[in-house]
Design a protein around this motif. Structure first.
Motif, mmCIF file in Angstrom:
data_model
loop_
_atom_site.group_PDB
_atom_site.id
_atom_site.type_symbol
_atom_site.label_atom_id
_atom_site.label_comp_id
_atom_site.label_asym_id
_atom_site.label_seq_id
_atom_site.Cartn_x
_atom_site.Cartn_y
_atom_site.Cartn_z
ATOM 1 N N ARG A 101 -0.641 8.016 1.669
ATOM 2 C CA ARG A 101 -1.441 8.464 2.814
ATOM 3 C C ARG A 101 -2.933 8.409 2.520
ATOM 4 O O ARG A 101 -3.746 8.205 3.419
ATOM 5 C CB ARG A 101 -1.048 9.897 3.177
ATOM 6 C CG ARG A 101 0.406 10.062 3.604
ATOM 7 C CD ARG A 101 0.876 11.492 3.461
ATOM 8 N NE ARG A 101 0.854 11.934 2.061
ATOM 9 C CZ ARG A 101 1.299 13.109 1.637
ATOM 10 N NH1 ARG A 101 1.798 13.965 2.512
ATOM 11 N NH2 ARG A 101 1.250 13.428 0.359
ATOM 12 N N THR A 102 -3.307 8.597 1.282
ATOM 13 C CA THR A 102 -4.717 8.612 0.887
ATOM 14 C C THR A 102 -4.984 7.439 -0.051
ATOM 15 O O THR A 102 -4.052 6.840 -0.606
ATOM 16 C CB THR A 102 -5.048 9.921 0.155
ATOM 17 O OG1 THR A 102 -4.330 9.937 -1.101
ATOM 18 C CG2 THR A 102 -4.650 11.133 0.984
ATOM 19 N N PRO A 103 -6.257 7.073 -0.249
ATOM 20 C CA PRO A 103 -6.558 6.014 -1.211
ATOM 21 C C PRO A 103 -5.963 6.287 -2.593
ATOM 22 O O PRO A 103 -5.456 5.367 -3.254
ATOM 23 C CB PRO A 103 -8.084 5.988 -1.237
ATOM 24 C CG PRO A 103 -8.482 6.451 0.129
ATOM 25 C CD PRO A 103 -7.466 7.503 0.481
ATOM 26 N N TYR A 104 -6.025 7.550 -3.022
ATOM 27 C CA TYR A 104 -5.463 7.903 -4.330
ATOM 28 C C TYR A 104 -3.953 7.641 -4.361
ATOM 29 O O TYR A 104 -3.443 7.006 -5.298
ATOM 30 C CB TYR A 104 -5.748 9.373 -4.640
ATOM 31 C CG TYR A 104 -5.067 9.866 -5.905
ATOM 32 C CD1 TYR A 104 -5.639 9.641 -7.159
ATOM 33 C CD2 TYR A 104 -3.850 10.540 -5.842
ATOM 34 C CE1 TYR A 104 -5.010 10.083 -8.316
ATOM 35 C CE2 TYR A 104 -3.214 10.986 -6.996
ATOM 36 C CZ TYR A 104 -3.797 10.753 -8.225
ATOM 37 O OH TYR A 104 -3.171 11.184 -9.365
ATOM 38 N N GLU A 105 -3.233 8.152 -3.353
ATOM 39 C CA GLU A 105 -1.783 7.957 -3.318
ATOM 40 C C GLU A 105 -1.425 6.483 -3.265
ATOM 41 O O GLU A 105 -0.503 6.028 -3.957
ATOM 42 C CB GLU A 105 -1.190 8.680 -2.111
ATOM 43 C CG GLU A 105 -1.180 10.187 -2.239
ATOM 44 C CD GLU A 105 -0.613 10.870 -1.010
ATOM 45 O OE1 GLU A 105 -0.481 12.107 -1.039
ATOM 46 O OE2 GLU A 105 -0.305 10.170 -0.017
ATOM 47 N N LYS A 106 -2.139 5.724 -2.441
ATOM 48 C CA LYS A 106 -1.852 4.292 -2.320
ATOM 49 C C LYS A 106 -2.034 3.585 -3.665
ATOM 50 O O LYS A 106 -1.225 2.747 -4.063
ATOM 51 C CB LYS A 106 -2.752 3.659 -1.257
ATOM 52 C CG LYS A 106 -2.435 4.082 0.165
ATOM 53 C CD LYS A 106 -3.400 3.449 1.155
ATOM 54 C CE LYS A 106 -3.123 3.935 2.570
ATOM 55 N NZ LYS A 106 -1.838 3.443 3.082
#
Length: 229
Positions: A101-106
């Motif tokens: 969902r977020t740049p970090y998670e991706k």
């Protein structure tokens, strides 16, 4: 190729997926489809791996690499590679999100998915094609047993790596089920085909896999038994 980069779920059907129901790589996309509740929008077109149909000219015109699965969109676009297909499918619908969902998670999910492919899935594939009868003499035109055995050992090392990861967190990429978990599940589907069990000392990995088998999407794929070759 369409210029509009936005996704409209109402325009997504019909889609075709070229695959083989007992293939470990196709299983990854089938699990993603089940998680996203998108299977009703898909027409499955079988490509027989055991007969080498994925290496014939008709299929190679769809996917130069000669690998499964391949997603055909309504406009005639062909998407190959499990990660690319899953990213596309994930963008068609909302929850659950499989690619972050977020740049970090991706970033973390894609990193761990790639590690699952390099350290286990692809290594087991090389072992299958080079150090076992594989798809049979009509398809396996070249085999290097020593290389295959090296890749088997690499896959076992990969299992120990993911065991260490899962000692610290609930899922492969963090706190929730994702594309990275699906990639490791695909590796274990392949490992079962080549009779390469998870080492008993990998207790966290074994416990994780037991939990994964409770998911309906995974149970359905584990129930598909490949032909005895």
């Amino acid at each position: 190729m369409p210029n509009d980069l936005t996704f409209d779920a109402n325009k997504a059907a019909p889609m075709k997926i070229y695959d083989w129901p007992t293939g470990p790589y196709p299983a990854r996309v089938r699990i993603a489809l089940a998680e996203k509740q998108l299977r009703s929008r898909i027409e499955f077109v079988p490509v027989n791996l055991w007969k080498g149909e994925h290496k014939e000219a008709g299929f190679l015109s769809k996917n130069y690499s000669g690998t499964l699965p391949v997603l055909e969109l309504e406009d005639g676009t062909f998407l190959a590679e499990c990660t690319a297909i899953t990213v596309y499918l994930d963008a068609l619908e909302g929850a659950p999100t499989l690619t972050g969902r977020t740049p970090y998670e991706k970033g973390v999910i894609h990193m761990m998915t790639k590690r699952a492919e390099i350290e286990m899935l692809d290594a087991i594939s090389v072992y299958f094609h080079h150090a076992t009868p594989g798809l049979g003499p009509d398809v396996e035109l070249y085999q290097n047993e020593e290389w295959g055995l090296r890749q088997r050992d690499k896959a076992l090392r990969g299992m120990h790596y993911f065991d260490a990861v899962l000692r610290k967190q609930e899922f492969i990429a963090g706190e929730f089920f994702s594309m990275a978990d699906i990639a490791v599940i695909g590796a274990f589907i392949f490992a079962a085909i080549v009779e390469l069990p998870i080492p008993q000392e990998c207790k966290a990995l074994l416990a994780w896999f037991a939990r994964m088998q409770e998911r309906q999407s995974v149970r359905e794929q584990l129930a598909i038994v490949p032909p005895n070759h």
